[in-house]
Scaffold this active site. Structure first.
Site, PDB file in Angstrom:
ATOM      1  N   ALA A 126       0.828  -1.187  -0.081  1.00 29.58           N
ATOM      2  CA  ALA A 126      -0.062  -0.131   0.154  1.00 29.58           C
ATOM      3  C   ALA A 126       0.916   1.184   0.141  1.00 29.58           C
ATOM      4  O   ALA A 126       1.838   1.295   0.693  1.00 29.58           O
ATOM      5  CB  ALA A 126      -1.055   0.003   1.344  1.00 29.58           C
ATOM      6  N   ALA A 128       0.505   5.581   0.292  1.00 31.80           N
ATOM      7  CA  ALA A 128      -0.162   6.880   0.626  1.00 31.80           C
ATOM      8  C   ALA A 128       0.843   7.954   0.575  1.00 31.80           C
ATOM      9  O   ALA A 128       2.032   7.867   0.486  1.00 31.80           O
ATOM     10  CB  ALA A 128      -1.004   6.739   1.845  1.00 31.80           C
ATOM     11  N   SER A 129       0.316   9.324   0.718  1.00 28.05           N
ATOM     12  CA  SER A 129       0.932  10.452   0.767  1.00 28.05           C
ATOM     13  C   SER A 129       1.788  10.524   2.019  1.00 28.05           C
ATOM     14  O   SER A 129       2.824  11.126   1.956  1.00 28.05           O
ATOM     15  CB  SER A 129      -0.081  11.552   0.851  1.00 28.05           C
ATOM     16  OG  SER A 129      -0.805  11.664   2.029  1.00 28.05           O
ATOM     17  N   GLY A 131       3.111   7.561   3.889  1.00 27.13           N
ATOM     18  CA  GLY A 131       4.121   6.562   3.996  1.00 27.13           C
ATOM     19  C   GLY A 131       3.440   5.381   3.326  1.00 27.13           C
ATOM     20  O   GLY A 131       2.637   5.502   2.535  1.00 27.13           O
ATOM     21  N   GLN A 132       4.476   4.267   3.105  1.00 28.79           N
ATOM     22  CA  GLN A 132       4.005   2.900   2.319  1.00 28.79           C
ATOM     23  C   GLN A 132       4.195   2.013   3.173  1.00 28.79           C
ATOM     24  O   GLN A 132       5.058   1.961   3.967  1.00 28.79           O
ATOM     25  CB  GLN A 132       4.618   2.987   0.995  1.00 28.79           C
ATOM     26  CG  GLN A 132       6.084   3.082   0.811  1.00 28.79           C
ATOM     27  CD  GLN A 132       6.403   3.523  -0.378  1.00 28.79           C
ATOM     28  OE1 GLN A 132       5.930   4.151  -1.307  1.00 28.79           O
ATOM     29  NE2 GLN A 132       7.538   2.793  -0.945  1.00 28.79           N
ATOM     30  N   VAL A 133       3.596   0.796   3.034  1.00 23.40           N
ATOM     31  CA  VAL A 133       3.523  -0.323   3.668  1.00 23.40           C
ATOM     32  C   VAL A 133       4.157  -1.621   3.102  1.00 23.40           C
ATOM     33  O   VAL A 133       3.822  -1.837   2.060  1.00 23.40           O
ATOM     34  CB  VAL A 133       2.124  -0.666   4.420  1.00 23.40           C
ATOM     35  CG1 VAL A 133       2.287  -2.109   5.141  1.00 23.40           C
ATOM     36  CG2 VAL A 133       1.533   0.548   4.973  1.00 23.40           C
ATOM     37  N   LYS A 147       5.529  -0.068   7.948  1.00 19.33           N
ATOM     38  CA  LYS A 147       5.224   1.505   7.420  1.00 19.33           C
ATOM     39  C   LYS A 147       6.527   2.336   7.461  1.00 19.33           C
ATOM     40  O   LYS A 147       6.898   2.521   8.367  1.00 19.33           O
ATOM     41  CB  LYS A 147       4.170   1.866   8.070  1.00 19.33           C
ATOM     42  CG  LYS A 147       3.441   3.006   7.700  1.00 19.33           C
ATOM     43  CD  LYS A 147       2.164   3.554   8.554  1.00 19.33           C
ATOM     44  CE  LYS A 147       1.501   4.896   8.144  1.00 19.33           C
ATOM     45  NZ  LYS A 147       0.428   5.199   8.959  1.00 19.33           N
ATOM     46  N   ASP A 282     -10.341   8.271  11.922  1.00 20.53           N
ATOM     47  CA  ASP A 282     -10.576   8.065  10.316  1.00 20.53           C
ATOM     48  C   ASP A 282     -11.056   6.684   9.986  1.00 20.53           C
ATOM     49  O   ASP A 282     -10.289   5.895   9.414  1.00 20.53           O
ATOM     50  CB  ASP A 282      -9.020   8.170   9.530  1.00 20.53           C
ATOM     51  CG  ASP A 282      -9.166   8.165   8.108  1.00 20.53           C
ATOM     52  OD1 ASP A 282     -10.555   8.527   7.642  1.00 20.53           O
ATOM     53  OD2 ASP A 282      -8.056   7.871   7.397  1.00 20.53           O
TER      54      ASP A 282
END
Length: 549
Positions: A126, A128-129, A131-133, A147, A282
């Site tokens: 995954a 995102a703006s 971080g990434q996993v 992450k 969220d």
């Protein structure tokens, strides 16, 4: 190019100024002839602006995506057309190269990643703006999710915050919007809440907090966070297998009762939203998973809100006031919760709330009732927007959590009756959290008897429902006329000064950085600004002369 601070600030500020100018000119053009056709044009303008913002956010990434998600929750200050365009703004961006992510891990751990991990997949699962996993194995063979923060994202977010701070200052000083909303408080809450996502240590602490909070709940799970592996820019947590809670095919294949699942979700989030302490700000479908056995899994605690002890007490008063039909108490609780700004018409708001609650508690909805309800809500929404009311900035993510959560419920069970599902939990909560005074002596049964009392007064409610919109519309017409006259006298001078100041700043900045193309553009804007100033002064004098006659 999008990584350069000056470029990002220029794009963000000029986009905001463009939106301000479009709105200002539109209102001045149609201020005395607002028709249904004008309203269609207004909605179209807002949709174009929202679409432009969305495209810019996806192109620049960084804070704009988070800000767009934030604004999409603020129905109290943002137009519906804008919210509709931004509410599904998804935080998914292209991943950074493995070499860059590896460099972040090794810098944070101060050693080779191979000495910390037995194995790691170089392709992220995954992105995102922030971080990434990655999926990885610890030395003991435990499967974990790692992450990693995107390189340089802290600097980009800081730059964007500076640009947003300038935009909000301009809005506060030069636009009516700044007088209707507490922008400094809004900015501070947005900065505090979004900035916490940059500190993965806080997310780890939040995750452990919720794991302990739900350890006694049946079929609710939170991943374990490995503090010894986690740093400010690297987060290591238990690897979780599960499907999105809105994956209806998965639920059907595994025989999971959607209605029961929805009821358990209500219990989880009512417990969060009614009690003091932290809540998941969220809870979108990607952050709520479900296992084959029906266990609900909560993940991603980067965006967290908090309800203070005093606010929890005021929320209790609000709920009790609605149940007991004590609308003076409801308005008082809203004021204590900082929803009402100075000058709000409390008597009018009490009547609005009474009418809305009374209509809802009839429990006799038909097609005609539903149509009437929509008309009533439309009237109420317009009046509330004209009143000095706003969601306090500290409750912004509370509103986001509620709206996102309700959306999930209706996907799981389109026929869910939130009032019926929530009542037993709310009564239990009121019993377990009594307030000093006469209300605390009431049992849950007494509260239930009080809550059905409106059902015995349907004729009165029907009369109120039919009569209130007419009164509100009459009030709105008078209020709108007075507001237009008042705003017109003030806005001309404000706009003229705004244009001159803005064009002067742009000219000075572009000349300093020797950007020839931008310099020509800002110089042209400066000339146009002075012409607009002259026109504004003349128009203002004419209006003042008419007022003296």
């Amino acid at each position: 190019m999008k990584k350069f601070s000056l470029y990002r600030m220029f794009i963000i500020i000029t986009m905001a100024v463009k939106f301000f100018l479009q709105v200002t000119f539109f209102h001045k053009r149609y201020r005395k002839r607002w028709t249904s056709r004008t309203n269609q044009k207004w909605e179209a303008l807002l949709k174009r602006q929202a679409a432009e913002y969305r495209e810019t956010a996806l192109r620049l990434e960084g804070l704009l995506i988070k800000l767009g998600q934030f604004l999409s929750t603020r129905a109290d200050i943002m137009p519906a057309a804008f919210i509709e365009e931004l509410e599904d703004l998804i935080d998914r961006v292209p991943s950074v190269p493995w070499s860059a992510a590896k460099a972040v891990m090794e810098k944070e751990w101060n050693k080779s990643y191979t000495s910390m991990l037995q194995q790691i997949n170089e392709e992220p699962v995954a992105s995102a703006s922030i971080g990434q996993v990655y999926k990885a194995l610890l030395p003991n063979g435990t499967t974990v999710a790692v992450k990693v923060q995107r390189p340089g994202i802290d600097r980009i977010i800081s730059t964007d915050f500076r640009a947003v701070r300038i935009v909000m200052w301009l809005a506060e000083v030069f636009t009516p919007f700044g007088k209707q909303t507490d922008l400094p408080a809004l900015y501070q809450e947005m900065e505090a809440t979004i900035s916490q996502e940059l500190d993965f240590l806080k997310e780890s602490q939040n995750g452990l907090y919720f794991k302990k909070r739900y350890e006694l709940f049946d079929k609710i799970s939170v991943p374990f966070y490995y503090e010894e592996y986690s740093t400010k820019k690297v987060l290591v947590m238990e690897w979780i297998e599960g499907a999105r809670i809105t994956d209806l095919k998965f639920l059907e294949q595994n025989g999971i009762d959607r209605r029961n699942l929805a009821a358990r979700l209500v219990e989880i989030f009512l417990e969060q939203l009614l009690q003091e302490g932290k809540f998941h700000a969220d809870p979108h479908p990607g952050n709520i998973l479900v296992r084959k056995d029906g266990t609900i899994i909560l993940i991603d605690f980067g965006m967290i809100g908090e309800i203070q002890r005093n606010d929890a007490a005021y929320m209790r008063q609000l709920v009790e006031g609605i149940i007991l039909e004590d609308y003076d108490q409801v308005v008082s609780a809203l004021e204590s919760l900082r929803f009402l700004l100075p000058g709000a018409d409390k008597e009018l708001l009490k009547n609005i709330i009474q009418t809305l609650v009374g209509h809802y508690t009839k429990h006799t909805f038909s097609l005609t009732d539903d149509f009437l309800m929509k008309q009533l809500l439309a009237d109420i929404e317009k009046i509330v927007k004209d009143q000095p009311i706003q969601m306090p900035s500290e409750f912004a993510f509370f509103g986001r959590a509620v709206s996102t959560f309700v959306g999930i419920l209706y996907i799981l069970d389109p026929d869910v009756d939130l009032l019926e599902v929530s009542k037993p939990l709310i009564f239990k909560w009121l019993q377990e959290n009594p307030e000093p005074g006469p209300v605390s002596d009431r049992t849950a049964i007494n509260l239930l008897m009080q809550s059905v009392r409106p059902l015995l007064s349907i004729p009165r409610q029907i009369q109120q429902t039919l009569d209130e919109p007419r009164k509100y519309r009459e009030w709105k017409q008078r209020h709108e006329h007075n507001r237009l006259e008042h705003d017109f006298l003030l806005s001309k001078k404000r706009d003229a000064l705004f244009f001159i100041l803005l064009s002067f700043i742009l000219t000075a900045v572009t000349s300093f950085f020797q950007q020839e193309l931008w310099l020509y553009g800002s110089g042209l804007l400066l000339v146009i600004s002075f012409l607009y100033y002259i026109m504004s002064v003349r128009a203002h004098r004419k209006l003042l002369r008419r007022g003296k006659k």
